[in-house]
Design a protein around this motif. Structure first.
Motif, mmCIF file in Angstrom:
data_model
loop_
_atom_site.group_PDB
_atom_site.id
_atom_site.type_symbol
_atom_site.label_atom_id
_atom_site.label_comp_id
_atom_site.label_asym_id
_atom_site.label_seq_id
_atom_site.Cartn_x
_atom_site.Cartn_y
_atom_site.Cartn_z
ATOM 1 N N LYS A 1 46.597 42.613 46.328
ATOM 2 C CA LYS A 1 45.257 41.500 45.304
ATOM 3 C C LYS A 1 46.816 40.751 44.116
ATOM 4 O O LYS A 1 47.560 41.652 44.272
ATOM 5 N N LEU B 1 43.066 36.793 45.962
ATOM 6 C CA LEU B 1 42.065 37.119 44.841
ATOM 7 C C LEU B 1 41.655 38.277 44.799
ATOM 8 O O LEU B 1 40.651 38.802 43.802
ATOM 9 N N SER B 2 40.629 38.411 45.707
ATOM 10 C CA SER B 2 39.953 39.796 46.217
ATOM 11 C C SER B 2 39.693 39.671 47.634
ATOM 12 O O SER B 2 39.527 38.479 48.818
ATOM 13 N N ALA B 3 39.015 40.835 48.561
ATOM 14 C CA ALA B 3 38.700 40.409 49.679
ATOM 15 C C ALA B 3 37.152 41.576 49.381
ATOM 16 O O ALA B 3 37.259 42.530 48.329
ATOM 17 N N GLN B 4 36.444 40.884 50.246
ATOM 18 C CA GLN B 4 35.184 42.122 49.972
ATOM 19 C C GLN B 4 35.645 43.024 51.480
ATOM 20 O O GLN B 4 35.596 43.036 52.204
ATOM 21 N N VAL B 5 34.603 44.309 51.013
ATOM 22 C CA VAL B 5 34.363 45.362 51.620
ATOM 23 C C VAL B 5 33.855 44.575 52.965
ATOM 24 O O VAL B 5 33.154 43.792 53.530
ATOM 25 N N GLY C 1 34.877 41.459 54.884
ATOM 26 C CA GLY C 1 34.178 40.633 54.484
ATOM 27 C C GLY C 1 34.969 39.009 54.012
ATOM 28 O O GLY C 1 36.589 39.297 54.636
ATOM 29 N N PRO C 2 34.522 38.224 53.916
ATOM 30 C CA PRO C 2 35.402 36.603 53.367
ATOM 31 C C PRO C 2 36.655 37.785 52.126
ATOM 32 O O PRO C 2 36.767 38.138 50.941
ATOM 33 N N THR D 1 39.288 35.625 49.057
ATOM 34 C CA THR D 1 39.358 34.850 48.278
ATOM 35 C C THR D 1 41.096 34.872 48.272
ATOM 36 O O THR D 1 41.954 35.434 47.771
ATOM 37 N N ALA E 1 37.851 30.832 49.566
ATOM 38 C CA ALA E 1 37.237 32.199 50.240
ATOM 39 C C ALA E 1 36.645 31.752 51.473
ATOM 40 O O ALA E 1 36.333 30.643 51.771
ATOM 41 N N ILE F 1 33.556 37.953 41.641
ATOM 42 C CA ILE F 1 34.379 38.132 42.553
ATOM 43 C C ILE F 1 34.470 39.389 43.795
ATOM 44 O O ILE F 1 35.280 39.556 44.838
ATOM 45 N N PRO G 1 34.193 42.840 45.209
ATOM 46 C CA PRO G 1 33.741 43.667 45.870
ATOM 47 C C PRO G 1 33.063 44.707 45.691
ATOM 48 O O PRO G 1 31.443 44.325 46.196
ATOM 49 N N VAL H 1 29.678 33.572 48.794
ATOM 50 C CA VAL H 1 31.078 35.069 49.319
ATOM 51 C C VAL H 1 30.485 36.504 49.063
ATOM 52 O O VAL H 1 30.587 37.105 50.149
ATOM 53 N N ASP I 1 28.195 36.711 52.258
ATOM 54 C CA ASP I 1 28.521 36.562 53.382
ATOM 55 C C ASP I 1 27.905 37.621 54.710
ATOM 56 O O ASP I 1 27.915 37.711 55.498
ATOM 57 N N ASN I 2 28.690 38.877 54.383
ATOM 58 C CA ASN I 2 28.890 39.941 54.900
ATOM 59 C C ASN I 2 27.180 40.350 56.010
ATOM 60 O O ASN I 2 26.953 40.323 56.750
ATOM 61 N N ILE J 1 33.019 32.163 56.811
ATOM 62 C CA ILE J 1 32.798 31.366 55.899
ATOM 63 C C ILE J 1 34.120 30.424 55.675
ATOM 64 O O ILE J 1 35.071 31.148 55.933
ATOM 65 N N PHE J 2 34.332 29.271 54.657
ATOM 66 C CA PHE J 2 35.572 28.231 54.579
ATOM 67 C C PHE J 2 34.972 27.534 53.780
ATOM 68 O O PHE J 2 34.608 26.465 53.871
ATOM 69 N N VAL J 3 35.188 28.000 52.541
ATOM 70 C CA VAL J 3 34.364 26.736 51.830
ATOM 71 C C VAL J 3 36.181 27.390 50.062
ATOM 72 O O VAL J 3 36.406 28.353 49.384
ATOM 73 N N ILE K 1 36.258 27.332 46.519
ATOM 74 C CA ILE K 1 35.214 27.906 44.719
ATOM 75 C C ILE K 1 35.469 27.114 43.251
ATOM 76 O O ILE K 1 36.797 27.208 43.459
#
Lengths: 79, 573
Positions: A11, A44-48, A51-52, A54, A63, B205, B207, B320, B323-324, B423-425, B427
């Motif tokens: 990041k 910027l970030s990544a969801q676990v 996930g998406p 950013t 995202a 945002i 996680p 976001v 989303d999962n 998802i593709f958005v 922010i």
């Protein structure tokens, strides 16, 4: 220099897009948001759990899903 | 007659500018895809009444979603007719990305004016644009604007008559190179310090940290909604009805000899010689008290909280984060927006499913919302009627609906063929909501409720009386007894609520009160009333959005799952 996809980079480091994989439709879609080869971006970030991800490109934040992020290859560019 | 079209990327402030130009207020929020349908209004240009059209945002002239399709189809039609001018609204803080659409529009050889919106924000983010230079390169008028503050709007209007075709010539395959060159000639960047909002950004945002933040936001919003709603009822609406309205109605009741057809229709049945605003079921009692005394306070408090969330820019971030989980239900995170709008009213919720890309996603999202998301009118009534049984009762109702939402989503995702896109958005930046804009939006929604909902409540109450008088409710009750009583354990008279639920769910919940239900029955009835069928307003929008075949499928799912869940609750509780 080694190139990695967006899900694998660290990041908050400036990187440059070197390749965008995927079909024509996908390429057009991301291009319209300003993602194209040669552009500087920052994760910027990544969801676990896949996930998406950013990212920041210019003043835009985006995202995008994990699989999409895998199609975007970047290179560390500290010139 | 000339028309003026507002075209641009999503979330660049077209709707705010539209409201400024025309005085017609449309809902504007801080997330891409707020506007899913065009709106029309008028302005005076050289003394001539000119139509202005607010078009859903699009990133390019190749459509990616239903809302974008609408935009592009409209643009093409207008180009063919050759009777329009186009205001290309640009987010000045994102010049490069926005110019992509601009250059595509230029290729269509249409008369244009450019509005560089969010001009006030460019200073904060360290962007400097030379508008004169940009005007020279593009060969069309460029006007800096700020929709929220109104800065530049009158200049925009006065430049409309100078709209012209761009003089810029470029090769299609070199579009991005051209954009790059325009940006480097007109824009300079300066360093800026991290703002307070950028710090929250990192948290919201993240996680892990993102989840407690989301919970905090939602719990705060919910507490605020209950607190404001409850306070409005206790300190404003109930006193007004009890102190001011009751004497009037009682006087009328005496004049009508406290009985008879007209008395029952207008005032309803007196309970112990007094008016009972929920049980009496007269047009002037229940017909006014349910929408104004019980539902309106919650409509006000809900839309106040929602407006704040919408304008802050938090919603796409929430999308976001979830989303999962949402992917397991066959929809992506952005579908949280139609769901949240549905909590207010299912009608805008159903419309907002247009921000989803595929038919599969739209179907799943719309079906889940129509089945498991009660609108604020119904929720307010459930608060009022189940609330006195304590948190346990409310928990059972909303907990069950949440489980239904998840379970049904998991099933639909497995059963329906195909895959849902990711998802593709974009922010949007966090923005501090303008108080005046919040209040304006709240007022629009409240006015909509008063205009659209109150008449339906009155029609609903009117029908209840007619149906009772003709003995239809008793008749259908007998007919459906095996289902309603046998499987769901409700008294057969509850069928009256199910019939009226087609018109208004709030009146339907109110009709349960005189039945003297136990807590268990109250819970079952509340859940069943939410799930079995949407109200007529939602139903007609869903037909339009999903088309008849998918709507029939959705209806079948509604009826089936209602029987299963109603029966299940009766068995378990």
């Amino acid at each position: 220099m080694e190139c990695k996809d967006l899900t694998k980079i660290t990041k908050n480091v400036d990187v440059m897009i070197v390749e965008i994989k995927g079909g024509h439709h996908f390429q057009e879609k991301v291009k319209a948001m300003g993602l194209r080869v040669g552009v500087k971006i920052k994760k910027l970030s990544a969801q676990v759990l896949k996930g998406p991800v950013t990212i920041k490109i210019g003043n835009t934040k985006l995202a995008l899903g994990h699989k999409m992020a895998q199609k975007i290859l970047v290179e560390n560019n500290q010139i | 007659m000339k028309k003026v079209f507002l075209i641009g990327n999503p979330n660049v402030g077209k709707s705010t500018i539209f409201s400024r130009l025309t005085g017609v207020h449309v809902i504007a929020s801080n997330y891409p895809g707020t506007t899913v349908e065009f709106s029309q209004g008028f302005l005076r240009m050289n003394g001539i009444k000119t139509e202005v059209i607010d078009v859903p945002g699009t990133y390019s002239l190749q459509p990616g979603s239903k809302a974008e399709e609408v935009a592009i189809a409209m643009l093409k039609e207008a180009v063919q007719k050759n009777d329009s001018i186009f205001v290309n609204v640009i987010d000045a803080t994102n010049l490069e990305r926005n110019l992509n659409l601009t250059l595509q529009m230029i290729k269509m050889k249409i008369p244009m004016v450019i509005a560089l919106n969010f001009w006030d924000e460019t200073r904060h983010v360290g962007v400097h644009i030379e508008t004169k230079k940009l005007e020279q390169i593009l060969g069309v008028p460029v006007v800096p604007t700020s929709g929220v503050s109104g800065e530049g709007i009158s200049q925009l209007v006065s430049h409309l008559k100078e709209a012209r075709q761009s003089s810029l010539v470029y090769q299609e395959e070199n579009r991005w190179t051209e954009i790059g060159s325009i940006v480097s000639q007109t824009q300079t960047l300066s360093h800026h310090h991290h703002t307070f909002f950028e710090r929250i950004e990192d948290l919201s945002i993240h996680p892990f940290a993102g989840i407690p933040v989301a919970l905090l936001v939602l719990i705060t919003a919910f507490t605020l909604i209950r607190f404001i709603g409850e306070s409005l009822i206790t300190y404003v609406f109930e006193p007004v009805f009890n102190q001011l309205w009751t004497p009037v109605v009682m006087f009328l009741s005496v004049q009508l000899d406290q009985s008879g057809f007209l008395h029952d229709l207008l005032i309803g049945k007196l309970v112990d010689g007094q008016i009972n605003y929920v049980e009496s079921l007269g047009l002037l009692t229940t017909g006014l008290f349910v929408p104004l005394g019980m539902v309106l306070p919650y409509v006000v408090s809900f839309y106040f909280a929602l407006g704040f969330l919408e304008d802050s820019g938090y919603l796409p971030r929430l999308g976001v984060l979830v989303d999962n989980m949402m992917h397991k239900l066959g929809i992506h995170g952005l579908a949280i927006i139609p769901m949240l709008l549905g909590v207010g009213c299912n009608v805008p919720g159903a419309m907002a499913t247009r921000i989803l890309e595929t038919r599969r996603e739209k179907f799943i999202a719309a079906t889940l919302m129509a089945i498991a998301v009660p609108c604020m009118a119904q929720t307010a009534m459930i608060f009022g009627l189940v609330g006195p049984y304590g948190a346990l009762g409310l928990g059972a109702v909303f907990g069950t609906l949440f489980i239904v939402w998840i379970t049904l989503g998991l099933i639909l995702n497995r059963v329906i063929k195909g895959e849902s896109p990711e998802i593709f958005v974009e922010i949007p930046p966090y923005r501090l909501p303008y108080f005046s804009a919040l209040i304006k939006k709240l007022w629009m929604r409240v006015r909509w409720f008063l205009k659209e909902a109150v008449p339906f409540v009155l029609i609903g109450v009117f029908f209840v009386n007619i149906l009772y008088m003709l003995g239809i409710i008793a008749f259908v009750g007998k007919l459906t007894e095996p289902l309603i009583t046998g499987i769901m354990g409700l008294p057969s008279e509850a069928v009256g609520a199910l019939i009226i639920g087609f018109l208004r769910k709030d009146v339907a919940v109110g009709m349960l009160v005189p039945l003297g239900l136990s807590m268990k029955q109250m819970i079952i009835a509340s859940v069943v009333l939410t799930m079995y069928f949407p109200c007529i307003a939602t139903f007609s929008v869903l037909i339009k959005e999903l088309h008849i075949r998918d709507m029939l499928k959705a209806t079948l799912i509604m009826v089936l799952s209602t029987v299963i869940v109603g029966g299940g609750l009766n068995f378990v509780l």
